[in-house]
Design an enzyme around this catalytic site. Structure first.
Site, PDB file in Angstrom:
ATOM      1  N   HIS A  91       0.860  -1.178   0.000  1.00  9.38           N
ATOM      2  CA  HIS A  91       0.000   0.000   0.000  1.00  9.38           C
ATOM      3  C   HIS A  91       0.903   1.236   0.000  1.00  9.38           C
ATOM      4  CE1 HIS A  91      -2.818   3.074   1.301  1.00  9.38           C
ATOM      5  NE2 HIS A  91      -3.753   2.293   0.806  1.00  9.38           N
ATOM      6  N   GLU A 139      -3.526   2.922  -7.371  1.00  9.22           N
ATOM      7  CA  GLU A 139      -3.877   4.054  -6.493  1.00  9.22           C
ATOM      8  C   GLU A 139      -2.812   5.146  -6.556  1.00  9.22           C
ATOM      9  OE1 GLU A 139      -6.380   2.708  -2.818  1.00  9.22           O
ATOM     10  OE2 GLU A 139      -4.266   2.611  -2.354  1.00  9.22           O
TER      11      GLU A 139
HETATM   12  O1  G3P Z   1      -6.495   1.760   0.346  1.00  8.62           O
HETATM   13  C1  G3P Z   1      -7.405   2.620  -0.192  1.00  8.62           C
HETATM   14  C2  G3P Z   1      -6.982   3.971   0.100  1.00  8.62           C
HETATM   15  O2  G3P Z   1      -5.626   4.224   0.048  1.00  8.62           O
HETATM   16  C3  G3P Z   1      -7.783   5.017  -0.548  1.00  8.62           C
HETATM   17  O3  G3P Z   1      -7.990   5.926   0.465  1.00  8.62           O
HETATM   18  O4  G3P Z   1      -9.231   7.621   1.645  1.00  8.62           O
HETATM   19  O5  G3P Z   1      -8.667   7.919  -0.769  1.00  8.62           O
HETATM   20  O6  G3P Z   1     -10.386   6.238  -0.098  1.00  8.62           O
HETATM   21  P1  G3P Z   1      -9.137   6.999   0.300  1.00  8.62           P
END
Ligand code: G3P
Length: 221
Positions: A91, A139
């Site tokens: 992550h 991400e």
């Molecule tokens: O692991 C999912 C995360 O990093 C996304 O975070 O708060 O942008 O939904 P958020």
């Protein structure tokens, strides 16, 4: 095709300890089988959550270690016996090198844990696909925790990642994460080829968590 809503509990106060168990129960109550809802929880909360919520649960991390002398590490066998279905690795908030990932993927396969690898960009997504994980979550770190989703800010990243990952291994399930807050973020991510989303603040930090959850689930319809 199965669709996924991964909910990352991170280490928010709202999703730690007894509050983590309550949140998992809330997710469990909304689960009707149409979208796979997967809580991604802290190691210390795993056992209680797996015994109180009828969902597949992922750990936030494991270390590629064996039974023995590994003080402070997270043993894959311990995670498995606490009831976890899988684990996340790399992550953006807990990054590791590719060599670590190679060993950790091997340990997950030996212990029967599913693996989700997180990629910060297209280049890393291609590198990670070679390890044949079950899932890759794309991400962009700069959008994590914000209000603009990757579906809006960088839709091309989603479609390019899906194509590039599937060129390497068409069985890898591609998930979209970062800034996902509403049903349209979800539906756009699905239109662009991903099979689900990875959400944290949109649910965990919402005032009305149930409402936020229903809103996100409606994006899958
Ligand atoms: O692991 C999912 C995360 O990093 C996304 O975070 O708060 O942008 O939904 P958020």
């Amino acid at each position: 095709m199965k669709q996924y809503l991964f909910v990352n509990f991170k280490t928010y106060e709202e999703s730690t300890g007894t509050k983590a168990v309550s949140l998992a129960k809330l997710l469990s109550a909304e689960f009707d089988g149409s979208v796979e809802i997967i809580p991604v929880v802290q190691a210390l909360d795993l056992k209680e959550i797996t015994s109180s919520a009828s969902l597949k649960v992922f750990a936030q991390h494991i270390d590629p270690v064996f039974f023995g002398s590994n003080t402070g590490k997270i043993l894959p066998e311990a995670v498995k016996s606490a009831g976890a279905f899988g684990t996340v690795l790399n992550h953006a908030e807990n990054k590791v090198e590719n060599d670590f990932i190679k060993k950790a993927v091997q340990r997950c396969k030996e212990t029967g844990l599913k693996i989700m690898l997180c990629a910060e960009n297209l280049k890393r997504a291609k590198q990670l696909a070679v390890f044949n994980p079950d899932f890759i979550a794309v991400e962009p770190p700069e959008l994590i925790g914000g209000d603009i989703s990757v579906s809006t800010a960088n839709p091309k990243l989603i479609s390019d990642s899906v194509k590039a990952i599937h060129k390497i291994n068409k069985n890898i399930i591609v998930i979209t994460g970062a800034g996902v807050k509403n049903s349209s973020d979800v539906s756009k991510a699905l239109e662009l080829g991903s099979q689900g989303v990875f959400v944290a603040s949109g649910i965990v930090c919402a005032k009305d968590k149930q409402k936020a959850l229903k809103e996100l689930i409606s994006g899958f319809k």
